[in-house]
Design a protein around this motif. Sequence first.
Motif, PDB file in Angstrom:
ATOM      1  N   CYS A 167      32.614-144.877  39.976  1.00 44.79           N
ATOM      2  CA  CYS A 167      31.825-143.686  39.632  1.00 44.79           C
ATOM      3  C   CYS A 167      32.008-142.598  40.686  1.00 44.79           C
ATOM      4  CB  CYS A 167      30.351-144.081  39.493  1.00 44.79           C
ATOM      5  SG  CYS A 167      29.269-142.714  39.038  1.00 44.79           S
ATOM      6  N   ALA A 168      31.965-142.996  41.972  1.00 45.99           N
ATOM      7  CA  ALA A 168      32.141-142.032  43.057  1.00 45.99           C
ATOM      8  C   ALA A 168      33.536-141.423  43.029  1.00 45.99           C
ATOM      9  CB  ALA A 168      31.896-142.725  44.399  1.00 45.99           C
TER      10      ALA A 168
ATOM     11  N   LEU B  57      34.525-146.635  33.390  1.00 49.61           N
ATOM     12  CA  LEU B  57      35.631-147.493  33.817  1.00 49.61           C
ATOM     13  C   LEU B  57      35.136-148.616  34.734  1.00 49.61           C
ATOM     14  CD1 LEU B  57      38.435-144.844  34.484  1.00 49.61           C
ATOM     15  CD2 LEU B  57      38.264-146.448  32.560  1.00 49.61           C
ATOM     16  N   GLY B  58      34.203-148.256  35.639  1.00 52.20           N
ATOM     17  CA  GLY B  58      33.657-149.269  36.544  1.00 52.20           C
ATOM     18  C   GLY B  58      32.907-150.354  35.801  1.00 52.20           C
TER      19      GLY B  58
ATOM     20  N   ALA C 254      34.733-157.101  32.497  1.00 48.39           N
ATOM     21  CA  ALA C 254      35.956-157.906  32.351  1.00 48.39           C
ATOM     22  C   ALA C 254      36.038-158.983  33.437  1.00 48.39           C
ATOM     23  CB  ALA C 254      37.176-156.996  32.395  1.00 48.39           C
ATOM     24  N   LEU C 255      35.724-158.597  34.686  1.00 54.94           N
ATOM     25  CA  LEU C 255      35.776-159.568  35.779  1.00 54.94           C
ATOM     26  C   LEU C 255      34.708-160.641  35.621  1.00 54.94           C
ATOM     27  CD1 LEU C 255      36.413-157.197  38.832  1.00 54.94           C
ATOM     28  CD2 LEU C 255      38.041-158.768  37.765  1.00 54.94           C
ATOM     29  N   TYR C 256      33.517-160.233  35.173  1.00 58.46           N
ATOM     30  CA  TYR C 256      32.434-161.200  34.994  1.00 58.46           C
ATOM     31  C   TYR C 256      32.800-162.214  33.919  1.00 58.46           C
ATOM     32  CZ  TYR C 256      27.758-163.086  34.292  1.00 58.46           C
ATOM     33  OH  TYR C 256      26.684-163.927  34.178  1.00 58.46           O
ATOM     34  N   ARG C 257      33.337-161.721  32.795  1.00 56.66           N
ATOM     35  CA  ARG C 257      33.715-162.628  31.710  1.00 56.66           C
ATOM     36  C   ARG C 257      34.853-163.553  32.131  1.00 56.66           C
ATOM     37  NH1 ARG C 257      33.522-158.613  26.389  1.00 56.66           N
ATOM     38  NH2 ARG C 257      31.243-158.551  26.218  1.00 56.66           N
ATOM     39  N   ARG C 258      35.785-163.002  32.919  1.00 56.25           N
ATOM     40  CA  ARG C 258      36.900-163.828  33.377  1.00 56.25           C
ATOM     41  C   ARG C 258      36.403-164.957  34.272  1.00 56.25           C
ATOM     42  NH1 ARG C 258      42.449-163.237  34.100  1.00 56.25           N
ATOM     43  NH2 ARG C 258      43.305-164.329  35.900  1.00 56.25           N
TER      44      ARG C 258
ATOM     45  N   VAL D   9      28.749-154.735  41.319  1.00 50.86           N
ATOM     46  CA  VAL D   9      27.971-153.493  41.368  1.00 50.86           C
ATOM     47  C   VAL D   9      28.639-152.479  42.292  1.00 50.86           C
ATOM     48  CG1 VAL D   9      25.776-152.477  42.091  1.00 50.86           C
ATOM     49  CG2 VAL D   9      25.789-154.619  40.809  1.00 50.86           C
ATOM     50  N   CYS D  10      29.110-152.924  43.449  1.00 46.27           N
ATOM     51  CA  CYS D  10      29.782-152.021  44.390  1.00 46.27           C
ATOM     52  C   CYS D  10      31.057-151.448  43.795  1.00 46.27           C
ATOM     53  CB  CYS D  10      30.105-152.772  45.691  1.00 46.27           C
ATOM     54  SG  CYS D  10      28.635-153.193  46.664  1.00 46.27           S
ATOM     55  N   ALA D  11      31.808-152.276  43.054  1.00 49.43           N
ATOM     56  CA  ALA D  11      33.035-151.792  42.426  1.00 49.43           C
ATOM     57  C   ALA D  11      32.724-150.736  41.375  1.00 49.43           C
ATOM     58  CB  ALA D  11      33.794-152.965  41.794  1.00 49.43           C
TER      59      ALA D  11
END
Length: 203
Positions: free
Chosen positions: A159-160, A184-185, A191-195, A152-154
């Motif tokens: 976005c920021a 993009l975030g 992608a990271l979650y699925r990995r 979530v932070c990433a």
Amino acid sequence: MTPLFHIALRSDWEKARRTGAYTTSTLGRTLAEVGFIHASRADQWTEVRAQFYADVTEPLVLLRIDPALLDVPVVEEPAAPGATETFPHIYGRLPVTAVVQVIPLDGAAASPVPAARPGPASPPGAPAAPGAPQESFTRIYFREVFFNLALVCATLAACAAGLVIGRSAGETGTVVGALVGLALGVALGVALYRRRHHRPAGA
């Protein structure tokens, strides 16, 4: 399938491993007396422990059960007449082969208790491989919470960043930049979650 959990005396679990089936319904009561075995979902067992096992001095273990390996019905029912919260009740003997992980609840010094049949290598939170140390459910839970918070932070950081970059192009650019950064975030987070939770084919 969503796993079920049951808090057991370590002595009762050891007896079940010798006989092939677990037949304790809840603390001090048998399956024959109650008619089913009390179980919990992942978000319920800690409260069950606090309410019913706080004064127990015997070693406790948490049984993680795969419902797909049960040969008896599992019914969602209120814990008491008039109650709104339901709990899974296992209507029959619990085969030790349906218990995929056994987690000691006696603190970090407790030695792992073997399940009947450890599973193959799998994603975080799944049973450990044979010979590997068992992790506590609490540790697994908080590790997953921190990982999701990091995602979530990433996403918010992306976005920021898009917002800051787009600000130089005026009001429209600010909105577009924020949306692009958010997209993009989110894509990066997915992608990271699925990995992290990828399960090999056939697992």
